[in-house]
Design a protein around this motif. Structure first.
Motif, PDB file in Angstrom:
ATOM      1  N   THR A 112       0.864  -1.178   0.000  1.00 57.30           N
ATOM      2  CA  THR A 112       0.000   0.000   0.000  1.00 57.30           C
ATOM      3  C   THR A 112       0.896   1.223   0.000  1.00 57.30           C
ATOM      4  O   THR A 112       1.798   1.337   0.836  1.00 57.30           O
ATOM      5  CB  THR A 112      -0.920   0.031   1.230  1.00 57.30           C
ATOM      6  N   HIS A 181      -1.892  -1.188  -3.785  1.00 55.43           N
ATOM      7  CA  HIS A 181      -3.021  -0.489  -3.186  1.00 55.43           C
ATOM      8  C   HIS A 181      -2.610   0.952  -2.901  1.00 55.43           C
ATOM      9  O   HIS A 181      -1.442   1.219  -2.618  1.00 55.43           O
ATOM     10  CB  HIS A 181      -3.461  -1.179  -1.901  1.00 55.43           C
ATOM     11  N   GLY A 199      -6.403  -1.513  -5.157  1.00 53.45           N
ATOM     12  CA  GLY A 199      -7.224  -1.335  -3.977  1.00 53.45           C
ATOM     13  C   GLY A 199      -7.081   0.075  -3.437  1.00 53.45           C
ATOM     14  O   GLY A 199      -6.151   0.805  -3.798  1.00 53.45           O
TER      15      GLY A 199
END
Length: 284
Positions: A112, A181, A199
């Motif tokens: 992420t 993400h 994401g």
């Protein structure tokens, strides 16, 4: 619903035995993933929103730490929350991520990324704070190009990065690209997640209406880019003492993963909290 758990070295400490014990217990409990945060450097007076970060907080390098965790575990997925993408060269970062993924047999799957909120940190890395969004967009494109490229090489010409006929091996484990993400609590982050992310992982204390708007932005940006809006994963932070009803409410909002963290820095209490959460949600 998937459930991840974070390990915060600034608050839990950097003792290697404690990190391994935390990760192993999370794996035994049935948590899907383990997340680590990143700051490369702090300085006196560094502020994130209204909060000042003490400059002595011990942020480990998340990828090095996740490699260490991978060697001591078997199943748990590896995640960052968040990696400050503009402060990493994407050619080097693509190599590091693919290496971890290969050595962990396909567990570096919850990267992420975010932009960073500290201007002094950007200056230290030689990055213009105002351009870090465009730099991050380009970095995502570069990494995916390198992962997918073959022996004939790939080329790129952008605002920040450029190369010709470049080959990079090893590839990620059994895939042509690693999931990326996008973290952040802004509308720009939501649009970035839709255009380029696999994401969206917003944080912060947002009003429910703003959260819903940002998710709609991410999905509409995905559709406009010719990508599947429904394939976009939606991760949210949660409390380790949250109830089944609270998780059901998040699921109704489209959330596909919740990431919690232990409230205590004391190892025995951490294990109790993880075990209680796992029992409440029948993780194992």
């Amino acid at each position: 619903m998937k459930f991840g758990i974070s390990y915060s070295t600034p608050y839990y400490g950097v003792d290697p035995d404690r990190i391994v014990a935390y990760a192993r217990h999370a794996e035994e409990c049935g948590f899907e993933s383990l997340y680590l945060p990143e700051h490369i450097a702090l300085y006196p007076g560094a502020m994130v929103g209204p909060y000042e970060l003490p400059p002595s907080l011990p942020y480990v390098d998340p990828l090095d730490c996740l490699s260490f965790v991978a060697a001591a575990t078997r199943r748990i997925l590896l995640g960052t929350g968040v990696l400050l993408l503009p402060y990493h060269h994407p050619v080097v970062l693509a190599k590091r991520l693919a290496t971890i993924d290969v050595l962990s047999r396909g567990r570096m799957r919850l990267l992420t990324v975010g932009l960073g909120a500290l201007p002094g940190e950007a200056r230290a890395m030689g990055v213009d704070f105002a351009t870090r969004g465009r730099r991050a967009d380009e970095a995502i494109d570069v990494m995916r190009l390198l992962w997918a490229g073959g022996e004939e090489g790939v080329s790129f010409e952008g605002e920040f990065f450029a190369f010709e006929n470049l080959c990079q091996y090893p590839k990620p484990y059994g895939v042509t690209s690693l999931p990326i993400h996008v973290g952040g609590s802004s509308r720009a982050a939501a649009r970035r997640a839709g255009r380029r992310g696999d994401g969206y992982h917003p944080g912060g204390a947002l009003h429910p209406d703003e959260r819903a708007l940002q998710l709609d932005l991410a999905r509409s940006a995905a559709a406009e880019a010719g990508r599947s809006a429904q394939a976009l994963e939606y991760t949210r932070p949660g409390s380790i003492d949250m109830t089944v009803e609270q998780v059901e409410a998040l699921a109704a909002q489209g959330v596909t993963r919740v990431v919690v963290s232990a409230t205590s820095a004391e190892p025995d209490r951490q294990r109790e909290e993880m075990s209680a959460f796992a029992e409440r949600f029948s993780l194992s």
